[in-house]
Design a protein around this motif. Structure first.
Motif, PDB file in Angstrom:
ATOM      1  N   TYR A 109       0.795  -1.233   0.000  1.00  0.00           N
ATOM      2  CA  TYR A 109       0.000   0.000   0.000  1.00  0.00           C
ATOM      3  C   TYR A 109       0.830   1.287   0.000  1.00  0.00           C
ATOM      4  N   ALA A 110       2.147   1.192   0.249  1.00  0.00           N
ATOM      5  CA  ALA A 110       2.968   2.391   0.400  1.00  0.00           C
ATOM      6  C   ALA A 110       4.004   2.534  -0.718  1.00  0.00           C
ATOM      7  N   HIS A 111       4.611   3.716  -0.778  1.00  0.00           N
ATOM      8  CA  HIS A 111       5.674   4.008  -1.743  1.00  0.00           C
ATOM      9  C   HIS A 111       6.721   4.880  -1.048  1.00  0.00           C
ATOM     10  N   THR A 112       7.790   4.264  -0.567  1.00  0.00           N
ATOM     11  CA  THR A 112       8.856   5.010   0.104  1.00  0.00           C
ATOM     12  C   THR A 112      10.211   4.508  -0.378  1.00  0.00           C
ATOM     13  N   LEU A 113      11.197   5.372  -0.305  1.00  0.00           N
ATOM     14  CA  LEU A 113      12.532   5.009  -0.768  1.00  0.00           C
ATOM     15  C   LEU A 113      13.217   4.037   0.174  1.00  0.00           C
ATOM     16  N   ALA A 167       2.984   4.576   7.631  1.00  0.00           N
ATOM     17  CA  ALA A 167       1.706   4.602   8.353  1.00  0.00           C
ATOM     18  C   ALA A 167       0.762   5.622   7.736  1.00  0.00           C
ATOM     19  N   LEU A 168       1.291   6.770   7.355  1.00  0.00           N
ATOM     20  CA  LEU A 168       0.457   7.792   6.717  1.00  0.00           C
ATOM     21  C   LEU A 168      -0.127   7.286   5.407  1.00  0.00           C
ATOM     22  N   TYR A 169       0.673   6.516   4.663  1.00  0.00           N
ATOM     23  CA  TYR A 169       0.179   5.921   3.422  1.00  0.00           C
ATOM     24  C   TYR A 169      -1.014   5.005   3.677  1.00  0.00           C
ATOM     25  N   LEU A 170      -0.993   4.264   4.767  1.00  0.00           N
ATOM     26  CA  LEU A 170      -2.105   3.351   5.053  1.00  0.00           C
ATOM     27  C   LEU A 170      -3.399   4.126   5.251  1.00  0.00           C
ATOM     28  N   THR A 171      -3.325   5.275   5.933  1.00  0.00           N
ATOM     29  CA  THR A 171      -4.542   6.066   6.148  1.00  0.00           C
ATOM     30  C   THR A 171      -5.090   6.619   4.835  1.00  0.00           C
ATOM     31  N   GLN A 172      -4.228   6.764   3.841  1.00  0.00           N
ATOM     32  CA  GLN A 172      -4.636   7.332   2.555  1.00  0.00           C
ATOM     33  C   GLN A 172      -4.938   6.264   1.506  1.00  0.00           C
ATOM     34  N   SER A 173      -4.714   4.996   1.856  1.00  0.00           N
ATOM     35  CA  SER A 173      -4.881   3.911   0.890  1.00  0.00           C
ATOM     36  C   SER A 173      -6.334   3.490   0.764  1.00  0.00           C
ATOM     37  N   GLU A 174      -6.586   2.586  -0.174  1.00  0.00           N
ATOM     38  CA  GLU A 174      -7.931   2.053  -0.367  1.00  0.00           C
ATOM     39  C   GLU A 174      -8.119   0.703   0.331  1.00  0.00           C
ATOM     40  N   VAL A 175      -7.194   0.339   1.204  1.00  0.00           N
ATOM     41  CA  VAL A 175      -7.299  -0.923   1.945  1.00  0.00           C
ATOM     42  C   VAL A 175      -8.586  -0.920   2.771  1.00  0.00           C
ATOM     43  N   ASP A 176      -9.307  -2.043   2.746  1.00  0.00           N
ATOM     44  CA  ASP A 176     -10.594  -2.138   3.447  1.00  0.00           C
ATOM     45  C   ASP A 176     -10.485  -2.818   4.809  1.00  0.00           C
ATOM     46  N   PHE A 177      -9.451  -3.658   4.979  1.00  0.00           N
ATOM     47  CA  PHE A 177      -9.307  -4.424   6.228  1.00  0.00           C
ATOM     48  C   PHE A 177      -7.819  -4.597   6.495  1.00  0.00           C
ATOM     49  N   PHE A 178      -7.394  -4.386   7.734  1.00  0.00           N
ATOM     50  CA  PHE A 178      -6.007  -4.702   8.087  1.00  0.00           C
ATOM     51  C   PHE A 178      -5.946  -5.159   9.542  1.00  0.00           C
ATOM     52  N   ALA A 179      -4.913  -5.925   9.842  1.00  0.00           N
ATOM     53  CA  ALA A 179      -4.711  -6.405  11.214  1.00  0.00           C
ATOM     54  C   ALA A 179      -3.235  -6.686  11.430  1.00  0.00           C
ATOM     55  N   GLU A 212     -11.839   9.835   9.917  1.00  0.00           N
ATOM     56  CA  GLU A 212     -12.277  10.696   8.818  1.00  0.00           C
ATOM     57  C   GLU A 212     -12.466   9.904   7.532  1.00  0.00           C
ATOM     58  N   LYS A 213     -11.744   8.785   7.431  1.00  0.00           N
ATOM     59  CA  LYS A 213     -11.819   7.929   6.245  1.00  0.00           C
ATOM     60  C   LYS A 213     -12.861   6.816   6.405  1.00  0.00           C
ATOM     61  N   GLU A 214     -13.730   6.946   7.424  1.00  0.00           N
ATOM     62  CA  GLU A 214     -14.788   5.969   7.711  1.00  0.00           C
ATOM     63  C   GLU A 214     -14.229   4.600   8.104  1.00  0.00           C
ATOM     64  N   PHE A 215     -13.077   4.632   8.771  1.00  0.00           N
ATOM     65  CA  PHE A 215     -12.423   3.429   9.271  1.00  0.00           C
ATOM     66  C   PHE A 215     -12.736   3.269  10.756  1.00  0.00           C
ATOM     67  N   ILE A 216     -13.121   2.086  11.160  1.00  0.00           N
ATOM     68  CA  ILE A 216     -13.239   1.751  12.580  1.00  0.00           C
ATOM     69  C   ILE A 216     -11.981   0.977  12.952  1.00  0.00           C
ATOM     70  N   VAL A 217     -11.142   1.527  13.832  1.00  0.00           N
ATOM     71  CA  VAL A 217      -9.883   0.900  14.212  1.00  0.00           C
ATOM     72  C   VAL A 217      -9.941   0.457  15.671  1.00  0.00           C
ATOM     73  N   ASN A 218      -9.676  -0.827  15.886  1.00  0.00           N
ATOM     74  CA  ASN A 218      -9.687  -1.410  17.229  1.00  0.00           C
ATOM     75  C   ASN A 218      -8.237  -1.595  17.685  1.00  0.00           C
ATOM     76  N   THR A 219      -7.910  -1.162  18.886  1.00  0.00           N
ATOM     77  CA  THR A 219      -6.544  -1.274  19.396  1.00  0.00           C
ATOM     78  C   THR A 219      -6.441  -2.232  20.582  1.00  0.00           C
ATOM     79  N   THR A 220      -7.488  -3.014  20.815  1.00  0.00           N
ATOM     80  CA  THR A 220      -7.470  -3.936  21.962  1.00  0.00           C
ATOM     81  C   THR A 220      -7.524  -5.408  21.583  1.00  0.00           C
TER      82      THR A 220
END
Length: 375
Positions: free
Chosen positions: A142-146, A155-167, A189-197
């Motif tokens: 999902y990312a593009h870095t040197l 991590a910023l790329y993930l918030t901007q990506s079109e990924v629908d599910f990650f864990a 803001e991207k309509e993502f529900i993120v669980n940290t537990t």
């Protein structure tokens, strides 16, 4: 089990596999073009690592369920021995690049990855890892870095990506950053529900648009330290979530820490992670068998540790050493990666495309060919 008992059936299978592969696949699939693709990557895993499951797993390894098996050459664009970043970029983007590169070519330009291609066709996508979700292998999808070391940028790329599910792990790269940003708010803001537990039950996320799980500050715990069945459960949950409608999906699951066991020359660490990965493979195959329209591919970016299932070295009463062929004593030849060819296992519609010996970036090309996502 004796080596003779293992070798003879393998030889017999090899003699007949060319004639029976297509027939077998027609019996177990009902579509020539897969709607879904599940790519499982066991980081740092060569044939010896896979073989360990056949000696140390208490149940039959899920690897036995495959009939279509090929080999890939893993060298990166500039090095004979690849790293995980270049290896995963080859899988995700179809281009060989330099070690350390995430989704960029040798000339450091961005390359479109399979998640971006699939998402543009309204195909759902998911990424799972036992490392931080920003680590080299998942990042390449999902990312593009040197450099793979730019994990806050990744991590910023993930918030901007079109990924629908990650864990996976890696929470610190989202909410404990040097720049002070809290990317968990960006996910909202991207309509993502993120669980940290913890991982949710499917019923709890069935109606949400997108969801993610960041369950450790950095990497997930080792199996030996009580991670449990996270990888299998996340794989099963990801399949359920991405398969909610008829649009199709692409999902990548990585057993990240097999590689780390190899780097440490720690056989018990490596083997426990490999067995855990095999359990996740089982979840993917269970779904594919029932669905009939899902291609499952299992491979690795490279081998780590020069791992060997050698005879155990023992000492006689007089102090002389000998190899006890009745017992395995796993050994290593390096603390780094090796350039050995890596197996590719495929199941489902299009599986026969993965037979043979080819370059690692052709995994990407073969996926696009059989799914027709690249058209």
């Amino acid at each position: 089990m004796s080596l003779k008992k293992i070798v003879i059936p393998f030889v017999v299978f090899s003699l007949f596999s060319c004639k029976t592969t297509t027939i077998v696949n027609k019996q177990i699939t009902s579509h020539e073009t897969p709607k879904n693709v599940i790519l499982l990557i066991s980081d740092g895993t060569g044939l010896s690592q896979i073989s360990s499951a056949f000696y140390y797993k208490e149940s039959t390894p899920n690897y036995t369920r495959f009939r279509n098996i090929g080999l890939i050459k893993t060298s990166s664009a500039e090095q004979d021995v690849t790293d995980s970043a270049a290896g995963a970029t080859a899988f995700a983007c179809g281009v060989k690049t330099y070690n350390g590169a995430i989704g960029v070519a040798v000339d450091k330009t961005d390359i479109e990855n399979i998640v971006e291609i699939a998402s543009s066709k309204n195909i759902k996508t998911g990424i799972i890892a036992t490392s931080a979700i920003t680590h080299a292998t998942p990042a390449s999808f999902y990312a593009h870095t040197l450099s793979r070391g730019e994990e806050e940028k990744i991590a910023l790329y993930l918030t901007q990506s079109e990924v629908d599910f990650f864990a996976g792990g890696g929470l610190d790269y989202f909410n404990n950053r040097k720049d002070g940003q809290n990317l968990l708010n960006t996910f909202k803001e991207k309509e993502f529900i993120v669980n940290t537990t913890s991982l949710s039950d499917f019923s709890e996320i069935q109606s949400v648009k997108k969801t993610g799980f960041l369950l450790a500050k950095k990497e997930m715990p080792r199996m030996e330290d009580g991670r449990g069945d996270f990888l299998s459960k996340a794989t099963e949950l990801g399949i359920q979530f991405l398969n909610r409608d008829d649009s199709g999906f692409f999902m990548m699951t990585e057993g990240s820490q097999i590689d780390w066991g190899g780097h440490e020359n720690n056989a018990s660490y490596l083997i426990s992670e490999l067995i855990d990965f095999d359990d996740a493979v089982g979840k993917a195959l269970d779904f594919a068998e029932k669905d009939g329209n899902t291609l499952v591919i299992v491979t690795s970016d490279h081998e780590t540790g020069g791992f060997t299932l050698s005879a155990k070295n023992k000492k006689r009463e007089d102090g002389s050493e000998y190899s006890d062929y009745a017992e395995i004593g796993p050994t290593f030849s390096t603390g780094g990666h090796s350039a050995t060819l890596i197996p590719v296992f495929a199941y489902g519609p299009g599986a026969e495309e993965f037979l043979g010996i080819y370059e690692n970036n052709q995994i990407f090309e073969k996926i696009l060919k059989v799914t027709k996502w690249g058209e």
